[in-house]
Design a protein around this motif. Structure first.
Motif, PDB file in Angstrom:
ATOM      1  N   THR A 298     -45.893  65.873  25.445  1.00 48.40           N
ATOM      2  CA  THR A 298     -45.942  64.849  26.771  1.00 48.40           C
ATOM      3  C   THR A 298     -44.691  64.363  25.497  1.00 48.40           C
ATOM      4  O   THR A 298     -43.670  63.194  26.084  1.00 48.40           O
ATOM      5  CB  THR A 298     -46.964  64.042  26.024  1.00 48.40           C
ATOM      6  N   PHE A 301     -40.858  65.333  26.071  1.00 42.13           N
ATOM      7  CA  PHE A 301     -40.929  64.051  27.348  1.00 42.13           C
ATOM      8  C   PHE A 301     -39.952  63.019  26.705  1.00 42.13           C
ATOM      9  O   PHE A 301     -39.064  61.997  26.538  1.00 42.13           O
ATOM     10  CB  PHE A 301     -41.016  64.216  28.522  1.00 42.13           C
ATOM     11  N   GLN A 336     -53.748  64.934  30.988  1.00 45.19           N
ATOM     12  CA  GLN A 336     -52.409  65.146  31.536  1.00 45.19           C
ATOM     13  C   GLN A 336     -50.980  65.541  30.855  1.00 45.19           C
ATOM     14  O   GLN A 336     -50.149  66.127  30.685  1.00 45.19           O
ATOM     15  CB  GLN A 336     -52.178  63.355  31.303  1.00 45.19           C
ATOM     16  N   THR A 337     -51.739  65.920  29.390  1.00 40.96           N
ATOM     17  CA  THR A 337     -50.851  67.422  28.266  1.00 40.96           C
ATOM     18  C   THR A 337     -50.616  68.620  29.437  1.00 40.96           C
ATOM     19  O   THR A 337     -48.999  69.159  29.161  1.00 40.96           O
ATOM     20  CB  THR A 337     -51.433  67.326  27.180  1.00 40.96           C
ATOM     21  N   ASN A 339     -50.311  68.984  32.339  1.00 41.84           N
ATOM     22  CA  ASN A 339     -49.521  68.410  33.522  1.00 41.84           C
ATOM     23  C   ASN A 339     -48.075  68.260  33.184  1.00 41.84           C
ATOM     24  O   ASN A 339     -47.031  68.841  33.798  1.00 41.84           O
ATOM     25  CB  ASN A 339     -49.841  66.991  34.102  1.00 41.84           C
ATOM     26  N   GLU A 340     -47.419  67.623  31.653  1.00 39.47           N
ATOM     27  CA  GLU A 340     -46.377  67.916  31.107  1.00 39.47           C
ATOM     28  C   GLU A 340     -45.679  69.142  30.946  1.00 39.47           C
ATOM     29  O   GLU A 340     -44.618  69.356  31.207  1.00 39.47           O
ATOM     30  CB  GLU A 340     -46.590  67.259  29.989  1.00 39.47           C
ATOM     31  N   LYS A 343     -44.444  70.988  34.300  1.00 42.58           N
ATOM     32  CA  LYS A 343     -43.511  70.846  34.528  1.00 42.58           C
ATOM     33  C   LYS A 343     -41.854  71.120  33.173  1.00 42.58           C
ATOM     34  O   LYS A 343     -41.023  71.569  34.576  1.00 42.58           O
ATOM     35  CB  LYS A 343     -42.920  69.625  33.902  1.00 42.58           C
TER      36      LYS A 343
END
Length: 439
Positions: A298, A301, A336-337, A339-340, A343
């Protein structure tokens, strides 16, 4: 201060998941009990398994907490973040170094005030627990007061936390600059005060090579040798401009990582944040020494730093973990980490299965910290830090998880669509320390 553990046997019925190996390298790396039971004796795990098998072993009168429809797993472990940066999260800047100058250093100036530091630490820890994080490796500031404030707040909640005073004796504002000798002396004082006091553990914490002189890094290495069961945490190879700066400051070192190695700062319990621009020799050296990487997707990015190379790190069998890197990272949520991180892997041409993401946030992190005998799984005798995840916490999650065909899909959906709302409850050392109230 000591907190007595709960003195009653407690049982928790739900789906139960925990890991005993890395799914990237080991088949059947986890235990999954769709109708499961977690049994906790005081502040320790007694057993985890199928409800039908374990329920019959419970003594008469033991309370069984019913979380059916939800998922119980070990608490998340965040291996790299900064509690003083809580109030500057989501601050705009073109890259890492300008961000430090404009926001980070002025914010950290306030942490010589222990009352301010304690207020931020209280909020920070509550936010971690709300997101299901029960252990973290935390950077304080150069001020001893910031470390005392953090550990006081953590101790009051009986949390397994690792933290340390930042060492920084050059290339920083005068109001944050310590000296090599003064920083080492204060760090040793804090080690003696806090390391292994209750559930607190200390990390020797040079901020990063550009802000420490060779003398300071050498003294940090001497501390690490004198106190071999402490942790070491710092940053490495996060950003192109930062890497170029290190080459100018340390021209005799083979690489950025070699700066730390040459000062005795690579060993088991060394946690290096970011590790984006390491080469094969660097990763091999990390594996050889037992040092670990905290992957901060995160933050990377947000600051445009780059993409971590999972395949290169895995080829060397480096210990890996996930981290939010608040406040460069823009969320306290390990979901959420994940999730990143997924990606990042896709952009680098590899694939990160859902089970591996949850491993990296639990047992993988514990192994990276050499704490797998204490946290990160439900092995008997481990500390009872666990979370309850609700796959129906939002209308979208409820609709999507209802259609999941298997565990892999369920975990993937939680990682890609979940956030703090998915954490129904958080337990630390057998005590409920957070509960999400119905909307």
């Amino acid at each position: 201060m000591s907190i007595a553990p709960p003195n009653k046997l407690q049982a928790y019925r739900a789906s139960v998941l925990h890991f005993h190996a890395d799914p990237a390298f080991t088949p059947d790396a986890f235990s999954w009990h769709e109708d499961g039971l977690l049994i906790v004796d005081g502040d320790k795990v007694q057993a985890a398994g199928d409800y039908a098998t374990l329920a019959a072993t419970l003594p008469e009168g033991v309370a069984v907490h019913d979380y059916r429809g939800k998922l119980i797993m070990p608490g998340f472990i965040d291996t790299h973040l900064h509690f003083p940066q809580t109030d500057m999260i989501a601050s705009p800047a073109p890259s890492l170094l300008p961000w430090l100058e404009k926001y980070t250093f002025p914010t950290e100036r306030q942490f010589g005030d222990q009352q301010h530091a304690r207020e931020v630490a209280e909020f920070f820890l509550d936010e971690l627990l709300r997101c299901g994080t029960t252990t973290a490796m935390v950077y304080c500031t150069v001020h001893k007061e910031s470390v005392d404030a953090f550990f006081e707040a953590s101790e009051a909640r009986n949390l397994r936390m690792v933290a340390g005073k930042i060492l920084m004796d050059r290339h920083c504002p005068d109001f944050l600059c310590d000296t090599a000798e003064g920083g080492a002396r204060e760090s040793e004082d804090l080690i003696r005060k806090w390391h292994k006091r209750g559930r607190s553990l200390y990390a020797i914490t040079p901020r990063f090579a550009p802000t420490s002189s060779e003398a300071q890094l050498a003294l940090a290495g001497e501390l690490a040798a004198a106190y071999p069961d402490t942790f070491i945490q710092t940053h490495v190879s996060e950003n192109h401009a930062e890497c170029a700066w290190v080459r100018e400051l340390y021209p005799k070192s083979r690489s950025y990582l070699d700066v730390y190695d040459s000062h005795g700062l690579m060993r088991a319990r060394s946690m290096f944040g970011h590790c984006i621009w390491l080469d094969d020799a660097d990763f091999a050296r990390m594996a050889e020494t037992g040092a670990a990487a905290a992957i901060c997707p995160t933050s990377n990015f947000f600051l445009g730093s780059g993409l971590f190379d999972f395949e290169k790190a895995d080829a060397a069998r480096v210990h890996l973990s996930l981290a939010t890197d608040v406040g460069g990272g823009t969320s306290f949520s390990m979901l959420q980490t994940m999730n990143e991180a997924y990606k990042v892997a896709r952009l680098k041409g590899s694939y990160l299965p859902a089970a591996r993401m949850f491993y990296l946030a639990t047992l993988g992190a514990a192994r990276s910290m050499q704490l797998e005998d204490s946290i990160g799984s439900f092995a008997p005798g481990t500390e009872a830090d666990f979370i309850v995840l609700d796959p129906a916490c939002t209308p979208l999650l409820a609709r999507r998880t209802e259609r999941c065909a298997n565990l892999d899909e369920l975990l993937f959906v939680l990682a890609l669509l979940g956030d703090d709302r998915a954490v129904s409850a958080t337990y630390a050392a057998g005590r409920k320390v957070h509960e999400r109230l119905p909307a």
